[in-house]
Design a protein around this motif. Structure first.
Motif, PDB file in Angstrom:
ATOM      1  N   ALA A   1       0.732  -1.242   0.055  1.00 18.21           N
ATOM      2  CA  ALA A   1       0.030   0.021  -0.064  1.00 18.21           C
ATOM      3  C   ALA A   1       0.737   1.257  -0.045  1.00 18.21           C
ATOM      4  CB  ALA A   1      -0.782   0.115   1.298  1.00 18.21           C
ATOM      5  N   LYS A   2       1.831   1.118   0.598  1.00 21.91           N
ATOM      6  CA  LYS A   2       2.938   2.205   0.510  1.00 21.91           C
ATOM      7  C   LYS A   2       3.786   2.528  -0.826  1.00 21.91           C
ATOM      8  CE  LYS A   2       3.733   1.848   5.438  1.00 21.91           C
ATOM      9  NZ  LYS A   2       2.886   0.806   5.778  1.00 21.91           N
ATOM     10  N   GLU A   3       3.827   1.303  -1.542  1.00 21.17           N
ATOM     11  CA  GLU A   3       4.531   1.259  -2.871  1.00 21.17           C
ATOM     12  C   GLU A   3       3.849   1.313  -3.804  1.00 21.17           C
ATOM     13  OE1 GLU A   3       7.111  -2.126  -2.441  1.00 21.17           O
ATOM     14  OE2 GLU A   3       8.379  -1.203  -0.873  1.00 21.17           O
ATOM     15  N   GLY A   4       2.670   0.784  -3.937  1.00 22.47           N
ATOM     16  CA  GLY A   4       1.613   0.533  -5.011  1.00 22.47           C
ATOM     17  C   GLY A   4       1.736  -0.631  -5.584  1.00 22.47           C
ATOM     18  N   ILE A   5       1.052  -1.172  -6.477  1.00 25.20           N
ATOM     19  CA  ILE A   5       1.234  -2.612  -7.355  1.00 25.20           C
ATOM     20  C   ILE A   5       1.310  -2.177  -8.775  1.00 25.20           C
ATOM     21  CG2 ILE A   5       0.227  -3.744  -5.494  1.00 25.20           C
ATOM     22  CD1 ILE A   5      -2.537  -3.950  -7.260  1.00 25.20           C
ATOM     23  N   LYS A   6       1.910  -3.050  -9.538  1.00 17.99           N
ATOM     24  CA  LYS A   6       1.798  -3.005 -10.867  1.00 17.99           C
ATOM     25  C   LYS A   6       0.814  -4.150 -11.682  1.00 17.99           C
ATOM     26  CE  LYS A   6       6.947  -2.110 -10.824  1.00 17.99           C
ATOM     27  NZ  LYS A   6       8.399  -2.693 -11.288  1.00 17.99           N
ATOM     28  N   VAL A   7       0.211  -3.718 -12.425  1.00 17.62           N
ATOM     29  CA  VAL A   7      -0.915  -4.344 -13.263  1.00 17.62           C
ATOM     30  C   VAL A   7      -0.793  -4.523 -14.566  1.00 17.62           C
ATOM     31  CG1 VAL A   7      -3.255  -4.319 -13.749  1.00 17.62           C
ATOM     32  CG2 VAL A   7      -2.496  -3.665 -11.383  1.00 17.62           C
ATOM     33  N   ILE A   8      -1.187  -5.540 -15.335  1.00 15.89           N
ATOM     34  CA  ILE A   8      -1.202  -5.843 -16.667  1.00 15.89           C
ATOM     35  C   ILE A   8      -2.629  -5.992 -16.998  1.00 15.89           C
ATOM     36  CG2 ILE A   8       1.107  -7.110 -16.709  1.00 15.89           C
ATOM     37  CD1 ILE A   8      -0.600  -9.664 -17.096  1.00 15.89           C
ATOM     38  N   SER A   9      -2.854  -5.929 -18.231  1.00 15.24           N
ATOM     39  CA  SER A   9      -4.312  -5.990 -18.937  1.00 15.24           C
ATOM     40  C   SER A   9      -4.339  -7.259 -19.526  1.00 15.24           C
ATOM     41  CB  SER A   9      -4.764  -4.795 -19.598  1.00 15.24           C
ATOM     42  OG  SER A   9      -3.769  -4.639 -21.038  1.00 15.24           O
ATOM     43  N   ILE A  10      -5.428  -8.049 -19.267  1.00 15.64           N
ATOM     44  CA  ILE A  10      -5.870  -9.276 -20.236  1.00 15.64           C
ATOM     45  C   ILE A  10      -7.134  -9.241 -20.615  1.00 15.64           C
ATOM     46  CG2 ILE A  10      -4.175 -10.770 -18.822  1.00 15.64           C
ATOM     47  CD1 ILE A  10      -6.479 -11.653 -17.115  1.00 15.64           C
ATOM     48  N   GLU A  11      -7.425 -10.039 -21.510  1.00 14.75           N
ATOM     49  CA  GLU A  11      -9.020 -10.281 -22.004  1.00 14.75           C
ATOM     50  C   GLU A  11      -9.829 -11.045 -21.083  1.00 14.75           C
ATOM     51  OE1 GLU A  11     -11.344 -12.434 -25.944  1.00 14.75           O
ATOM     52  OE2 GLU A  11      -9.505 -12.719 -25.460  1.00 14.75           O
ATOM     53  N   ASP A  12     -11.010 -10.487 -20.744  1.00 10.43           N
ATOM     54  CA  ASP A  12     -11.894 -11.080 -19.829  1.00 10.43           C
ATOM     55  C   ASP A  12     -12.548 -11.993 -20.769  1.00 10.43           C
ATOM     56  OD1 ASP A  12     -13.739 -11.605 -17.956  1.00 10.43           O
ATOM     57  OD2 ASP A  12     -13.963  -9.700 -17.340  1.00 10.43           O
ATOM     58  N   VAL A  13     -12.495 -13.402 -20.334  1.00  8.16           N
ATOM     59  CA  VAL A  13     -13.260 -14.473 -20.912  1.00  8.16           C
ATOM     60  C   VAL A  13     -14.139 -15.127 -20.059  1.00  8.16           C
ATOM     61  CG1 VAL A  13     -11.490 -14.626 -22.977  1.00  8.16           C
ATOM     62  CG2 VAL A  13     -11.253 -16.090 -20.857  1.00  8.16           C
ATOM     63  N   ARG A  14     -14.495 -14.584 -18.941  1.00 12.07           N
ATOM     64  CA  ARG A  14     -15.181 -15.381 -17.876  1.00 12.07           C
ATOM     65  C   ARG A  14     -16.556 -15.318 -18.173  1.00 12.07           C
ATOM     66  NH1 ARG A  14     -14.540 -11.536 -12.855  1.00 12.07           N
ATOM     67  NH2 ARG A  14     -14.785  -9.969 -14.657  1.00 12.07           N
ATOM     68  N   TRP A  15     -17.458 -16.301 -17.460  1.00  9.58           N
ATOM     69  CA  TRP A  15     -19.026 -16.221 -17.787  1.00  9.58           C
ATOM     70  C   TRP A  15     -19.632 -14.932 -17.461  1.00  9.58           C
ATOM     71  CZ3 TRP A  15     -23.300 -18.566 -14.646  1.00  9.58           C
ATOM     72  CH2 TRP A  15     -23.105 -18.040 -13.003  1.00  9.58           C
ATOM     73  N   GLY A  16     -20.640 -14.770 -17.941  1.00  9.38           N
ATOM     74  CA  GLY A  16     -21.308 -13.610 -17.892  1.00  9.38           C
ATOM     75  C   GLY A  16     -22.084 -13.081 -16.395  1.00  9.38           C
ATOM     76  N   ARG A  17     -21.952 -13.952 -15.472  1.00 12.75           N
ATOM     77  CA  ARG A  17     -22.861 -13.707 -14.319  1.00 12.75           C
ATOM     78  C   ARG A  17     -21.644 -13.383 -13.295  1.00 12.75           C
ATOM     79  NH1 ARG A  17     -27.885 -14.121 -12.752  1.00 12.75           N
ATOM     80  NH2 ARG A  17     -27.231 -12.581 -11.423  1.00 12.75           N
ATOM     81  N   ARG A  18     -20.786 -12.354 -13.636  1.00 13.62           N
ATOM     82  CA  ARG A  18     -19.519 -12.110 -12.473  1.00 13.62           C
ATOM     83  C   ARG A  18     -20.047 -11.353 -11.082  1.00 13.62           C
ATOM     84  NH1 ARG A  18     -17.694  -9.306 -17.726  1.00 13.62           N
ATOM     85  NH2 ARG A  18     -16.734 -11.291 -18.858  1.00 13.62           N
ATOM     86  N   ASP A  19     -21.467 -10.922 -11.265  1.00 15.14           N
ATOM     87  CA  ASP A  19     -21.837 -10.183 -10.142  1.00 15.14           C
ATOM     88  C   ASP A  19     -22.423 -11.493  -8.936  1.00 15.14           C
ATOM     89  OD1 ASP A  19     -23.857 -11.195 -11.884  1.00 15.14           O
ATOM     90  OD2 ASP A  19     -25.413 -10.804 -10.413  1.00 15.14           O
ATOM     91  N   ILE A  20     -22.435 -12.685  -9.183  1.00 17.08           N
ATOM     92  CA  ILE A  20     -22.451 -13.746  -8.378  1.00 17.08           C
ATOM     93  C   ILE A  20     -21.171 -14.443  -7.955  1.00 17.08           C
ATOM     94  CG2 ILE A  20     -23.498 -15.939  -8.027  1.00 17.08           C
ATOM     95  CD1 ILE A  20     -25.243 -15.403 -10.291  1.00 17.08           C
ATOM     96  N   LYS A  21     -20.844 -14.169  -6.550  1.00 14.76           N
ATOM     97  CA  LYS A  21     -19.492 -14.732  -6.096  1.00 14.76           C
ATOM     98  C   LYS A  21     -19.153 -16.187  -5.986  1.00 14.76           C
ATOM     99  CE  LYS A  21     -16.118 -12.868  -2.561  1.00 14.76           C
ATOM    100  NZ  LYS A  21     -15.364 -12.121  -3.674  1.00 14.76           N
TER     101      LYS A  21
END
Length: 287
Positions: free
Chosen positions: A131-151
């Motif tokens: 949290a003091k340094e921050g994180i590095k992120v990459i981007s990827i294609e989202d290929v998950r199913w359509g109901r991501r609102d369900i955990k």
């Protein structure tokens, strides 16, 4: 110290805990879960997690294993038994173990849901060096199913995304669909431009984050501007700040995206202030 876990009404040493090989979560990923943080030995945002759990169960037509009050007591007992001051409580509900494999849902009258909980001890959770340094992120294609609102426990692709990030020398991945960021592999995603906090609006496309809801409420109470809309990776690269929120990371600054520095390359003032507010207010309301 042997960790104590909860399995279908019993508190057991973890090495004695057993689930049937016919459990629907094992065979079909037919289960949902929640993760509640613990700070100072108390539960953070428990009510929100309990409400979302109930929603996930309802969306999947899955029986509720016990009442909210009973769930709270189980959480508290596990925290007490395992001596958790800072850490997590993981909860999982499945459609149960009907005794054989079948695509058709078992009869809830004869097959009870499976309820499992365990704790994870995480000293220093609130004072994370990341949290003091921050994180590095990459981007990827989202290929998950359509109901991501369900955990659900269908976490293979998010896990693959974490590994893609690790292979690229980053910490996490933001998923992109139709040109717009949906969310991180295990968190909600935000950018800051000018004085405005921008994050994707709620829909079936993203998880309705409990920490997200609290952070946005605190942001508005602090007179910060919030705009709930989709944004692109290119827009994120040009942002003044970026960050993610989750139950285990709280508010975590993002300082690099696809090898491009975001803002100054250090945690920005908005993310840092929101983290401070969230931790302060959540500790006050913890139960």
């Amino acid at each position: 110290m042997t960790r104590t876990v909860y399995v279908n009404g019993e508190y057991l040493p973890e090495h004695e805990a057993k689930i049937s090989i016919f459990d629907r979560a094992f065979l079909m990923a037919d289960g949902v879960y929640e993760v509640t943080s613990v700070l100072d030995g108390k539960l953070i945002d428990f009510d929100g997690h309990a409400v979302r759990l109930e929603r996930s169960l309802k969306e999947l037509d899955m029986p509720t294993p016990c009442s909210k009050d009973e769930l709270l007591e189980i959480h508290r007992e596990l925290v007490r038994i395992n001596g958790i001051e800072e850490g997590l409580v993981y909860l999982q509900v499945t459609r149960g173990a009907p005794g054989d494999r079948d695509f058709v849902f078992p009869d809830p009258e004869t097959t009870e849901p499976t309820l499992v909980l365990f704790t994870q001890n995480k000293p220093g959770l609130a004072d994370s060096p990341a949290a003091k340094e921050g994180i590095k992120v990459i981007s990827i294609e989202d290929v998950r199913w359509g109901r991501r609102d369900i955990k659900t426990v269908q976490l293979l692709y998010p896990s693959m995304g974490k590994m893609m990030a690790k292979k690229a020398g980053a910490d996490d991945a933001w998923m992109v669909e139709d040109g717009f960021v949906t969310e991180g592999t295990s968190n909600n995603a935000y950018i800051v431009k000018g004085s405005k906090i921008i994050t994707r609006a709620l829909s079936n496309d993203i998880l309705h984050g409990i920490t997200r809801a609290a952070v946005l409420r605190f942001a508005r109470e602090a007179q910060m501007q919030v705009e709930e809309r989709s944004f692109t990776i290119d827009e994120a690269k040009e942002a003044d700040e970026a960050f993610v929120t989750s139950a285990s990371a709280f508010v975590m600054p993002v300082v690099e995206l696809d090898s491009v520095t975001v803002g100054t390359g250090t945690p920005g003032p908005v993310a840092q202030r929101l983290r401070e507010i969230y931790l302060e207010e959540s500790r006050k309301a913890a139960i």
